[in-house]
Design a protein around this motif. Structure first.
Motif, PDB file in Angstrom:
ATOM      1  N   ARG A 136      69.839  30.961  50.339  1.00  0.00           N
ATOM      2  CA  ARG A 136      71.076  30.738  51.092  1.00  0.00           C
ATOM      3  C   ARG A 136      72.284  31.081  50.228  1.00  0.00           C
ATOM      4  NH1 ARG A 136      72.737  27.788  55.521  1.00  0.00           N
ATOM      5  NH2 ARG A 136      70.582  27.187  55.944  1.00  0.00           N
ATOM      6  N   GLN A 137      72.250  30.672  48.953  1.00  0.00           N
ATOM      7  CA  GLN A 137      73.349  30.985  48.049  1.00  0.00           C
ATOM      8  C   GLN A 137      73.471  32.488  47.841  1.00  0.00           C
ATOM      9  OE1 GLN A 137      73.059  28.720  44.390  1.00  0.00           O
ATOM     10  NE2 GLN A 137      72.434  26.895  45.500  1.00  0.00           N
ATOM     11  N   ALA A 138      72.332  33.174  47.750  1.00  0.00           N
ATOM     12  CA  ALA A 138      72.362  34.623  47.550  1.00  0.00           C
ATOM     13  C   ALA A 138      72.993  35.333  48.737  1.00  0.00           C
ATOM     14  CB  ALA A 138      70.942  35.134  47.324  1.00  0.00           C
ATOM     15  N   ALA A 139      72.755  34.803  49.935  1.00  0.00           N
ATOM     16  CA  ALA A 139      73.255  35.454  51.144  1.00  0.00           C
ATOM     17  C   ALA A 139      74.708  35.110  51.435  1.00  0.00           C
ATOM     18  CB  ALA A 139      72.386  35.058  52.333  1.00  0.00           C
ATOM     19  N   PHE A 140      75.199  34.001  50.867  1.00  0.00           N
ATOM     20  CA  PHE A 140      76.566  33.546  51.151  1.00  0.00           C
ATOM     21  C   PHE A 140      77.516  34.146  50.128  1.00  0.00           C
ATOM     22  CE2 PHE A 140      79.832  30.069  50.679  1.00  0.00           C
ATOM     23  CZ  PHE A 140      80.540  30.429  51.815  1.00  0.00           C
ATOM     24  N   ALA A 141      78.438  35.001  50.567  1.00  0.00           N
ATOM     25  CA  ALA A 141      79.285  35.787  49.660  1.00  0.00           C
ATOM     26  C   ALA A 141      80.166  34.916  48.771  1.00  0.00           C
ATOM     27  CB  ALA A 141      80.147  36.752  50.467  1.00  0.00           C
ATOM     28  N   GLY A 142      80.487  33.707  49.198  1.00  0.00           N
ATOM     29  CA  GLY A 142      81.385  32.882  48.415  1.00  0.00           C
ATOM     30  C   GLY A 142      80.704  31.937  47.446  1.00  0.00           C
ATOM     31  N   SER A 143      79.386  32.001  47.332  1.00  0.00           N
ATOM     32  CA  SER A 143      78.656  31.078  46.462  1.00  0.00           C
ATOM     33  C   SER A 143      78.742  31.495  44.999  1.00  0.00           C
ATOM     34  CB  SER A 143      77.188  31.006  46.878  1.00  0.00           C
ATOM     35  OG  SER A 143      76.539  32.233  46.585  1.00  0.00           O
ATOM     36  N   HIS A 144      78.465  30.549  44.110  1.00  0.00           N
ATOM     37  CA  HIS A 144      78.415  30.870  42.681  1.00  0.00           C
ATOM     38  C   HIS A 144      77.353  31.930  42.405  1.00  0.00           C
ATOM     39  CE1 HIS A 144      80.254  26.690  41.716  1.00  0.00           C
ATOM     40  NE2 HIS A 144      81.187  27.622  41.717  1.00  0.00           N
ATOM     41  N   HIS A 145      76.256  31.836  43.120  1.00  0.00           N
ATOM     42  CA  HIS A 145      75.165  32.788  42.960  1.00  0.00           C
ATOM     43  C   HIS A 145      75.653  34.213  43.249  1.00  0.00           C
ATOM     44  CE1 HIS A 145      70.684  33.408  43.007  1.00  0.00           C
ATOM     45  NE2 HIS A 145      71.058  34.520  43.601  1.00  0.00           N
ATOM     46  N   ALA A 146      76.350  34.382  44.357  1.00  0.00           N
ATOM     47  CA  ALA A 146      76.852  35.704  44.729  1.00  0.00           C
ATOM     48  C   ALA A 146      77.924  36.181  43.756  1.00  0.00           C
ATOM     49  CB  ALA A 146      77.400  35.666  46.150  1.00  0.00           C
ATOM     50  N   GLN A 147      78.735  35.263  43.243  1.00  0.00           N
ATOM     51  CA  GLN A 147      79.774  35.635  42.277  1.00  0.00           C
ATOM     52  C   GLN A 147      79.147  36.132  40.974  1.00  0.00           C
ATOM     53  OE1 GLN A 147      81.655  31.711  42.758  1.00  0.00           O
ATOM     54  NE2 GLN A 147      83.602  32.772  43.019  1.00  0.00           N
ATOM     55  N   VAL A 148      78.121  35.440  40.516  1.00  0.00           N
ATOM     56  CA  VAL A 148      77.419  35.872  39.311  1.00  0.00           C
ATOM     57  C   VAL A 148      76.756  37.219  39.546  1.00  0.00           C
ATOM     58  CG1 VAL A 148      75.404  35.388  37.856  1.00  0.00           C
ATOM     59  CG2 VAL A 148      77.069  33.579  38.332  1.00  0.00           C
ATOM     60  N   ARG A 149      76.168  37.392  40.711  1.00  0.00           N
ATOM     61  CA  ARG A 149      75.491  38.663  41.007  1.00  0.00           C
ATOM     62  C   ARG A 149      76.469  39.831  40.990  1.00  0.00           C
ATOM     63  NH1 ARG A 149      73.759  41.560  45.909  1.00  0.00           N
ATOM     64  NH2 ARG A 149      71.988  42.848  45.284  1.00  0.00           N
ATOM     65  N   ARG A 150      77.709  39.588  41.417  1.00  0.00           N
ATOM     66  CA  ARG A 150      78.714  40.644  41.400  1.00  0.00           C
ATOM     67  C   ARG A 150      78.950  41.147  39.974  1.00  0.00           C
ATOM     68  NH1 ARG A 150      81.891  38.382  44.833  1.00  0.00           N
ATOM     69  NH2 ARG A 150      83.294  37.299  43.423  1.00  0.00           N
ATOM     70  N   ALA A 151      79.068  40.223  39.030  1.00  0.00           N
ATOM     71  CA  ALA A 151      79.240  40.611  37.631  1.00  0.00           C
ATOM     72  C   ALA A 151      77.971  41.244  37.072  1.00  0.00           C
ATOM     73  CB  ALA A 151      79.625  39.385  36.797  1.00  0.00           C
ATOM     74  N   MET A 152      76.828  40.748  37.508  1.00  0.00           N
ATOM     75  CA  MET A 152      75.552  41.287  37.042  1.00  0.00           C
ATOM     76  C   MET A 152      75.383  42.746  37.475  1.00  0.00           C
ATOM     77  SD  MET A 152      71.833  39.532  37.659  1.00  0.00           S
ATOM     78  CE  MET A 152      72.209  38.093  36.666  1.00  0.00           C
ATOM     79  N   LEU A 153      75.780  43.055  38.697  1.00  0.00           N
ATOM     80  CA  LEU A 153      75.686  44.429  39.180  1.00  0.00           C
ATOM     81  C   LEU A 153      76.605  45.354  38.382  1.00  0.00           C
ATOM     82  CD1 LEU A 153      75.546  43.853  43.056  1.00  0.00           C
ATOM     83  CD2 LEU A 153      73.714  44.703  41.587  1.00  0.00           C
ATOM     84  N   TRP A 154      77.775  44.833  37.985  1.00  0.00           N
ATOM     85  CA  TRP A 154      78.674  45.639  37.147  1.00  0.00           C
ATOM     86  C   TRP A 154      78.016  45.917  35.800  1.00  0.00           C
ATOM     87  CZ3 TRP A 154      80.927  45.639  32.419  1.00  0.00           C
ATOM     88  CH2 TRP A 154      81.947  46.560  32.205  1.00  0.00           C
ATOM     89  N   LEU A 155      77.416  44.896  35.214  1.00  0.00           N
ATOM     90  CA  LEU A 155      76.732  45.084  33.932  1.00  0.00           C
ATOM     91  C   LEU A 155      75.600  46.093  34.055  1.00  0.00           C
ATOM     92  CD1 LEU A 155      76.424  41.490  32.416  1.00  0.00           C
ATOM     93  CD2 LEU A 155      77.537  43.465  31.364  1.00  0.00           C
ATOM     94  N   LYS A 156      74.877  46.054  35.154  1.00  0.00           N
ATOM     95  CA  LYS A 156      73.764  46.980  35.354  1.00  0.00           C
ATOM     96  C   LYS A 156      74.246  48.430  35.366  1.00  0.00           C
ATOM     97  CE  LYS A 156      69.800  47.655  38.465  1.00  0.00           C
ATOM     98  NZ  LYS A 156      70.118  48.939  39.080  1.00  0.00           N
ATOM     99  N   GLU A 157      75.436  48.674  35.909  1.00  0.00           N
ATOM    100  CA  GLU A 157      75.972  50.026  35.984  1.00  0.00           C
ATOM    101  C   GLU A 157      76.710  50.433  34.707  1.00  0.00           C
ATOM    102  OE1 GLU A 157      75.489  52.201  38.429  1.00  0.00           O
ATOM    103  OE2 GLU A 157      74.189  50.715  39.402  1.00  0.00           O
ATOM    104  N   HIS A 158      77.160  49.451  33.926  1.00  0.00           N
ATOM    105  CA  HIS A 158      78.007  49.749  32.756  1.00  0.00           C
ATOM    106  C   HIS A 158      77.442  49.122  31.480  1.00  0.00           C
ATOM    107  CE1 HIS A 158      81.260  51.190  35.453  1.00  0.00           C
ATOM    108  NE2 HIS A 158      80.849  50.221  36.245  1.00  0.00           N
ATOM    109  N   TYR A 159      76.110  49.062  31.374  1.00  0.00           N
ATOM    110  CA  TYR A 159      75.469  48.374  30.253  1.00  0.00           C
ATOM    111  C   TYR A 159      75.842  48.960  28.893  1.00  0.00           C
ATOM    112  CZ  TYR A 159      72.344  52.390  30.584  1.00  0.00           C
ATOM    113  OH  TYR A 159      71.861  53.664  30.628  1.00  0.00           O
TER     114      TYR A 159
END
Length: 256
Positions: A136-159
């Motif tokens: 549920r947290q992963a699917a909800f854009a405003g959750s801490h989980h989704a916020q962390v994933r946003r930064a994680m995706l940036w790291l994946k592209e700019h490692y």
């Protein structure tokens, strides 16, 4: 094998496997399934298989938009900080849904209509399961989980680029301390460890393709080849050049 786990569900039909992410290792076999809700850097290893009974599994990428559309239909469970990956017992409902999905291979003309419906049922069953809260947290854009994933995706592209925790925290919309805490709770590693894992995995891929060790170090963001060599050996058990020879040998045996 090292790699990045994408948001997915994996269910073993035969054999057994282990996944190591950060400092946590989980095992799963015919009795349980794995759920990952972020792009997690880790390793997977088959631990039970034979020529007579080879390892066999099925996997489903988790459609976060499809998951979000199901949230109103599933009661909210207690939500604490949970890791973005876990192993849970297989249920009869999941086995039945997967059986119908795989059965469509015998009637391919039905796949365009029925497969999306069955995949949606599988997501619904996952939301009802032990990982329902973190899904549920992963699917909800405003959750801490989704916020962390946003930064994680940036790291994946700019490692390979320099990283500042303050910048990642701002990207996630958190304070640095809160971001670091939520990132580690979800990924079982710190942002710096995550970046290092991504760098080393890409370095291993390059080395297996005949790349030079020193050039590879610089290509993935290291400023010191000697530091790269030490961290590579610590991660994979051999220095870069020797590990590259081993990887090429394994591939040659597979080809034969």
């Amino acid at each position: 094998m090292s790699g990045v786990f994408r948001p997915m569900m994996c269910m073993v039909l035969q054999g057994a496997k282990e996944a190591s992410i950060g400092g946590k290792t989980v095992h799963y076999d015919e009795a349980c399934y794995l759920v990952a809700t972020m792009e997690l850097a880790g390793r997977g290893r088959v631990i039970r298989a034979s020529l007579e009974r080879p390892y066999l599994c099925v996997a489903l990428s988790i459609d976060l938009e499809g998951l979000a559309s199901l949230l109103p239909a599933v009661p909210v469970k207690e939500e604490g900080q949970q890791p973005a990956f876990a192993v849970n017992p297989v249920t009869d409902d999941l086995i039945a849904a997967w059986g119908r999905l795989l059965g469509l291979l015998d009637t391919p003309e039905d796949i365009p209509v029925l497969a999306p419906l069955i995949e949606r049922e599988i997501l619904y069953r996952l939301l009802q399961g032990p990982q329902g809260a973190v899904l549920r947290q992963a699917a909800f854009a405003g959750s801490h989980h989704a916020q962390v994933r946003r930064a994680m995706l940036w790291l994946k592209e700019h490692y390979a680029e320099p990283m500042r925790i303050d910048d990642l925290a701002e990207m996630a919309g958190m304070s640095p301390a809160s971001f670091h805490r939520h990132f580690k709770a979800a990924a079982a590693m710190s942002p710096l460890q995550y970046q290092k894992a991504l760098r080393l995995q890409e370095a291993r891929r390059l080395l297996a393709s005949n790349a030079d060790a020193a050039r590879t170090a610089f290509a993935v963001g290291y400023e010191s080849p000697s530091q790269f060599s030490r961290e590579y050996a610590r991660a994979f058990g051999l220095p870069p050049a020797r590990d590259a020879q081993r990887l090429k040998g394994v591939r040659m045996e597979d080809a034969v």
